[in-house]
Design an enzyme around this catalytic site. Sequence first.
Site, PDB file in Angstrom:
ATOM      1  N   ARG A 213       0.844  -1.229   0.002  1.00  0.00           N
ATOM      2  CA  ARG A 213       0.150   0.023   0.043  1.00  0.00           C
ATOM      3  C   ARG A 213       0.920   1.370  -0.042  1.00  0.00           C
ATOM      4  NH1 ARG A 213      -1.850  -3.403   4.350  1.00  0.00           N
ATOM      5  NH2 ARG A 213      -4.008  -4.294   3.684  1.00  0.00           N
ATOM      6  N   LYS A 238      -2.069  -1.961   8.052  1.00  0.00           N
ATOM      7  CA  LYS A 238      -3.519  -2.019   7.983  1.00  0.00           C
ATOM      8  C   LYS A 238      -3.935  -3.118   9.060  1.00  0.00           C
ATOM      9  CE  LYS A 238      -7.756  -1.890   5.451  1.00  0.00           C
ATOM     10  NZ  LYS A 238      -8.501  -2.082   4.087  1.00  0.00           N
ATOM     11  N   HIS A 302      -2.745   2.370  -5.895  1.00  0.00           N
ATOM     12  CA  HIS A 302      -3.220   1.272  -5.427  1.00  0.00           C
ATOM     13  C   HIS A 302      -3.085  -0.184  -6.270  1.00  0.00           C
ATOM     14  CE1 HIS A 302      -4.289  -1.070  -1.625  1.00  0.00           C
ATOM     15  NE2 HIS A 302      -5.117  -1.434  -2.374  1.00  0.00           N
ATOM     16  N   ARG A 305      -0.438  -2.619  -6.303  1.00  0.00           N
ATOM     17  CA  ARG A 305      -0.601  -3.498  -5.381  1.00  0.00           C
ATOM     18  C   ARG A 305      -1.682  -4.949  -5.919  1.00  0.00           C
ATOM     19  NH1 ARG A 305      -1.008  -5.011   0.341  1.00  0.00           N
ATOM     20  NH2 ARG A 305      -3.117  -5.702   0.978  1.00  0.00           N
ATOM     21  N   HIS A 328      -3.555  -9.953   4.173  1.00  0.00           N
ATOM     22  CA  HIS A 328      -5.025  -9.861   4.374  1.00  0.00           C
ATOM     23  C   HIS A 328      -5.392 -10.797   5.373  1.00  0.00           C
ATOM     24  CE1 HIS A 328      -5.868  -8.908  -0.320  1.00  0.00           C
ATOM     25  NE2 HIS A 328      -5.737  -8.058   0.358  1.00  0.00           N
ATOM     26  N   TYR A 337      -8.866 -11.860  -6.551  1.00  0.00           N
ATOM     27  CA  TYR A 337      -7.884 -11.761  -7.877  1.00  0.00           C
ATOM     28  C   TYR A 337      -8.016 -13.079  -8.846  1.00  0.00           C
ATOM     29  CZ  TYR A 337      -5.916  -8.312  -5.058  1.00  0.00           C
ATOM     30  OH  TYR A 337      -5.717  -7.022  -4.221  1.00  0.00           O
TER      31      TYR A 337
END
Length: 355
Positions: A213, A238, A302, A305, A328, A337
Amino acid sequence: MKFYFLNCTFSEHSNQKVIMCHFEYNPLHLNAFKKEFPGAKWSQSKKCWYVADTSLYRKRLGLEKNEIGSQYETKIQGTNSHAFTLFRNTLHQRAYSPLTIKTYLGEFAQLLMELKGHDVNQLSTERLNAYFLYCIKKLKLSENQIHSRINAVKGYFKLVLNKPEIIDVVPRPRKGESLPKVLSKEEIKKIFDVTPNLKHKLMLKLAYGMGLRVSEVVNIKIADIDSNRMQVRIEQAKGKKDRAVNLPKSILPELRLYYTEYKPIKYLFEGQFEDKYSIRSVQAVFKRAMIRANINKVIGIHGLRHSYATHLLEIGTDMVFIQKLLGHKNIKTTEIYAKIGRQTLGKVQSPLDDL
């Protein structure tokens, strides 16, 4: 040292927040100022000296750091002012990130300003339903904005009043399912080729090469890089989680050249005042590179990424490994994805090609 002779104003310079320092010319004052702030620069247009707007410099200049959400305080009436302060203190105590606190307070303030003098603590589910319907019909807020506002108000009723049931039954708009926007490997190479500045190119290469990020790119410290193990520690990203990502072997020579040329002290990418590079500046670097590369896709930084994850999937990398590298929490976030990866969709041939 207290610079009582300074008149300070807050401004921006080259996409960076700065403190403008105004004072009448006096050799003694100027020498004392430059000694205390060796990174200070002269603004020809403003006719004054300026330094980075950091907590350290604010403290040295005797300036109070503005509380998050302070811009709303004068617009909130009556007892709701206390509710706003209480919510902010609770979010701080629970160690929410500054960005989350800023978002929650901004959304909560919109409700309080709309209420005027009506006590937020006396709101019923019916009143809240009416408010969110107003946000949808009159204010025309997007689905994501409505979700953000409901989350903020729910935070207040749950964390401060311990009454989550009042808002738990408020209906939420259905979220549309959007696919991540990605760039091809050819487009990414083109972006790197048209970025001549070593620092800027390295920022973009790390964002793509490690799936970072933009906030993670600017937060990389020199101490986070382990060239022996070829890993980089991503600290408190995050969700306040640390993780390790692989350092691309191909980038090591450029990284060493960059370190020799720029001599960063703490952060890998530093601005004018030895503080970390701003997120906005990195975003601007990517935007300029897209224009130079003549890529007309509507995509932000972004997207690098997203492209990293998609390209890993296309070469057969296990989904679980991609999840860990991206940080994640839930594998379902990573699985999106698979919906755009060419290793699955690319094998499907259109019946048109058989005609």
